[in-house]
Structure formats: structure tokens, C-alpha cells
Design a protein around this motif. Structure first.
Motif, PDB file in Angstrom:
ATOM      1  N   UNK A   2      24.002 -26.031  24.851  1.00  0.00           N
ATOM      2  CA  UNK A   2      24.611 -27.340  24.657  1.00  0.00           C
ATOM      3  C   UNK A   2      25.883 -27.476  25.471  1.00  0.00           C
ATOM      4  N   UNK A   3      26.243 -28.707  25.831  1.00  0.00           N
ATOM      5  CA  UNK A   3      27.523 -28.902  26.493  1.00  0.00           C
ATOM      6  C   UNK A   3      28.656 -28.390  25.607  1.00  0.00           C
ATOM      7  N   UNK A   4      29.767 -28.027  26.221  1.00  0.00           N
ATOM      8  CA  UNK A   4      30.890 -27.443  25.484  1.00  0.00           C
ATOM      9  C   UNK A   4      31.376 -28.342  24.357  1.00  0.00           C
ATOM     10  N   UNK A   5      31.305 -29.633  24.543  1.00  0.00           N
ATOM     11  CA  UNK A   5      31.815 -30.536  23.513  1.00  0.00           C
ATOM     12  C   UNK A   5      30.850 -30.743  22.350  1.00  0.00           C
ATOM     13  N   UNK A   6      29.625 -30.285  22.496  1.00  0.00           N
ATOM     14  CA  UNK A   6      28.629 -30.472  21.451  1.00  0.00           C
ATOM     15  C   UNK A   6      27.983 -29.125  21.159  1.00  0.00           C
ATOM     16  N   UNK A   7      28.487 -28.476  20.135  1.00  0.00           N
ATOM     17  CA  UNK A   7      28.002 -27.141  19.756  1.00  0.00           C
ATOM     18  C   UNK A   7      27.647 -27.116  18.279  1.00  0.00           C
ATOM     19  N   UNK A   8      26.715 -26.233  17.914  1.00  0.00           N
ATOM     20  CA  UNK A   8      26.429 -26.074  16.491  1.00  0.00           C
ATOM     21  C   UNK A   8      27.715 -25.698  15.741  1.00  0.00           C
ATOM     22  N   UNK A   9      27.854 -26.239  14.553  1.00  0.00           N
ATOM     23  CA  UNK A   9      29.049 -26.012  13.742  1.00  0.00           C
ATOM     24  C   UNK A   9      28.952 -24.683  12.992  1.00  0.00           C
ATOM     25  N   UNK A  10      30.057 -24.281  12.444  1.00  0.00           N
ATOM     26  CA  UNK A  10      30.124 -23.075  11.625  1.00  0.00           C
ATOM     27  C   UNK A  10      29.154 -23.221  10.450  1.00  0.00           C
ATOM     28  N   UNK A  11      28.324 -22.207  10.183  1.00  0.00           N
ATOM     29  CA  UNK A  11      27.321 -22.311   9.112  1.00  0.00           C
ATOM     30  C   UNK A  11      27.913 -22.629   7.737  1.00  0.00           C
ATOM     31  N   UNK A  12      29.091 -22.124   7.440  1.00  0.00           N
ATOM     32  CA  UNK A  12      29.724 -22.411   6.143  1.00  0.00           C
ATOM     33  C   UNK A  12      30.103 -23.887   6.062  1.00  0.00           C
ATOM     34  N   UNK A  13      30.648 -24.423   7.143  1.00  0.00           N
ATOM     35  CA  UNK A  13      31.012 -25.841   7.167  1.00  0.00           C
ATOM     36  C   UNK A  13      29.770 -26.724   7.043  1.00  0.00           C
ATOM     37  N   UNK A  14      28.685 -26.320   7.710  1.00  0.00           N
ATOM     38  CA  UNK A  14      27.433 -27.080   7.621  1.00  0.00           C
ATOM     39  C   UNK A  14      26.909 -27.065   6.189  1.00  0.00           C
ATOM     40  N   UNK A  15      26.900 -25.901   5.556  1.00  0.00           N
ATOM     41  CA  UNK A  15      26.409 -25.790   4.173  1.00  0.00           C
ATOM     42  C   UNK A  15      27.245 -26.643   3.229  1.00  0.00           C
ATOM     43  N   UNK A  16      28.552 -26.615   3.393  1.00  0.00           N
ATOM     44  CA  UNK A  16      29.428 -27.418   2.532  1.00  0.00           C
ATOM     45  C   UNK A  16      29.181 -28.912   2.731  1.00  0.00           C
ATOM     46  N   UNK A  17      29.083 -29.334   4.000  1.00  0.00           N
ATOM     47  CA  UNK A  17      28.852 -30.747   4.294  1.00  0.00           C
ATOM     48  C   UNK A  17      27.478 -31.192   3.799  1.00  0.00           C
ATOM     49  N   UNK A  18      26.458 -30.336   3.959  1.00  0.00           N
ATOM     50  CA  UNK A  18      25.119 -30.673   3.447  1.00  0.00           C
ATOM     51  C   UNK A  18      25.117 -30.794   1.933  1.00  0.00           C
TER      52      UNK A  18
END
Length: 120
Positions: A2-18
Motif C-alpha cells: 500500500x502507499x505510505x499514507x494508506x497502511x493497515x492499522x494496528x490490530x488492537x486499534x482495529x479490534x477496539x474500533x470494530x
């Protein structure tokens, strides 16, 4: 990658947001994080530039192998809102149902993202 500005987020942050998203307590920051995260995952799993996937106002990514474009509108465009994109990416909503209900707009060859979803 992915381009530098669009990267997968930290798994903990993703789990919390989900967790907040599923509990209907998600805010704009959660929608932004999850939209960008799942767009980055799509770009990593389906590298290419034949489909532009747009989730306004948060981000857009070009993905899916095939005809490459360099200027103007790509040969295929998918556009949806953040909640629909997150539901598609997590498998909570099927592509065919999103398209039939008008929650996703898809035009052009290769615009059907069924082979790449869900992303979780």
C-alpha cells in the motif's frame, strides 16, 4: 504494498474500533480508521490499478489486477459509505445484497469485489 499514507492499522486499534462499530458506538475517528484500514488490506491482497474503491470522505484506493490506467477516471469505480464498506470488509454484508439495496455503486469491468471479500 500500500502507499505510505494508506497502511493497515494496528490490530488492537482495529479490534477496539470494530467493537464500537458493532455496538453502534463508533464515531468518525473509528469510521476513518476502519475505512482506511480495510482499503489498505484490499490494496495489499488485490494489488493493481483497474478498480478505484472510494469511501468518501475518508479515502480511496486503486486495486485489483487488470487494465492499468494512469489518468482520469479508472475503468471501474466502486463507491460506498464507510458503514457499508466496513460491513462488506468484515463479511457482515454480502456484496450482492449491498449492490441490490443500492448501498454500493459499482460500474465497469472488474467492479464486483466478491472474490476479494471479506477482508478479515
Amino acid at each position: 504494498m500500500s502507499p505510505a499514507r494508506l497502511r493497515p492499522a494496528d490490530p488492537v486499534e482495529v479490534a477496539d474500533a470494530l467493537s464500537r462499530f458493532r455496538g453502534l458506538g463508533a464515531d468518525r475517528a473509528d469510521l476513518r480508521l476502519l475505512s482506511k484500514h480495510f482499503l489498505a488490506v484490499l490494496a495489499d491482497r488485490a494489488p493493481g490499478a483497474s478498480v478505484e474503491v472510494r469511501v468518501p470522505p475518508y479515502a480511496a484506493v486503486q486495486a485489483v489486477p487488470g487494465v492499468r490506467h494512469t489518468r482520469g477516471t479508472p475503468p471501474a469505480v466502486v463507491e460506498t459509505d464507510a458503514a457499508t464498506w466496513i460491513a462488506l470488509a468484515t463479511g457482515e454484508l454480502a456484496w450482492v445484497d449491498a449492490e441490490a439495496s443500492g448501498r454500493v455503486s459499482a460500474s465497469g469491468e472488474r467492479a464486483d469485489l466478491t472474490p476479494y471479500l471479506p477482508l478479515t
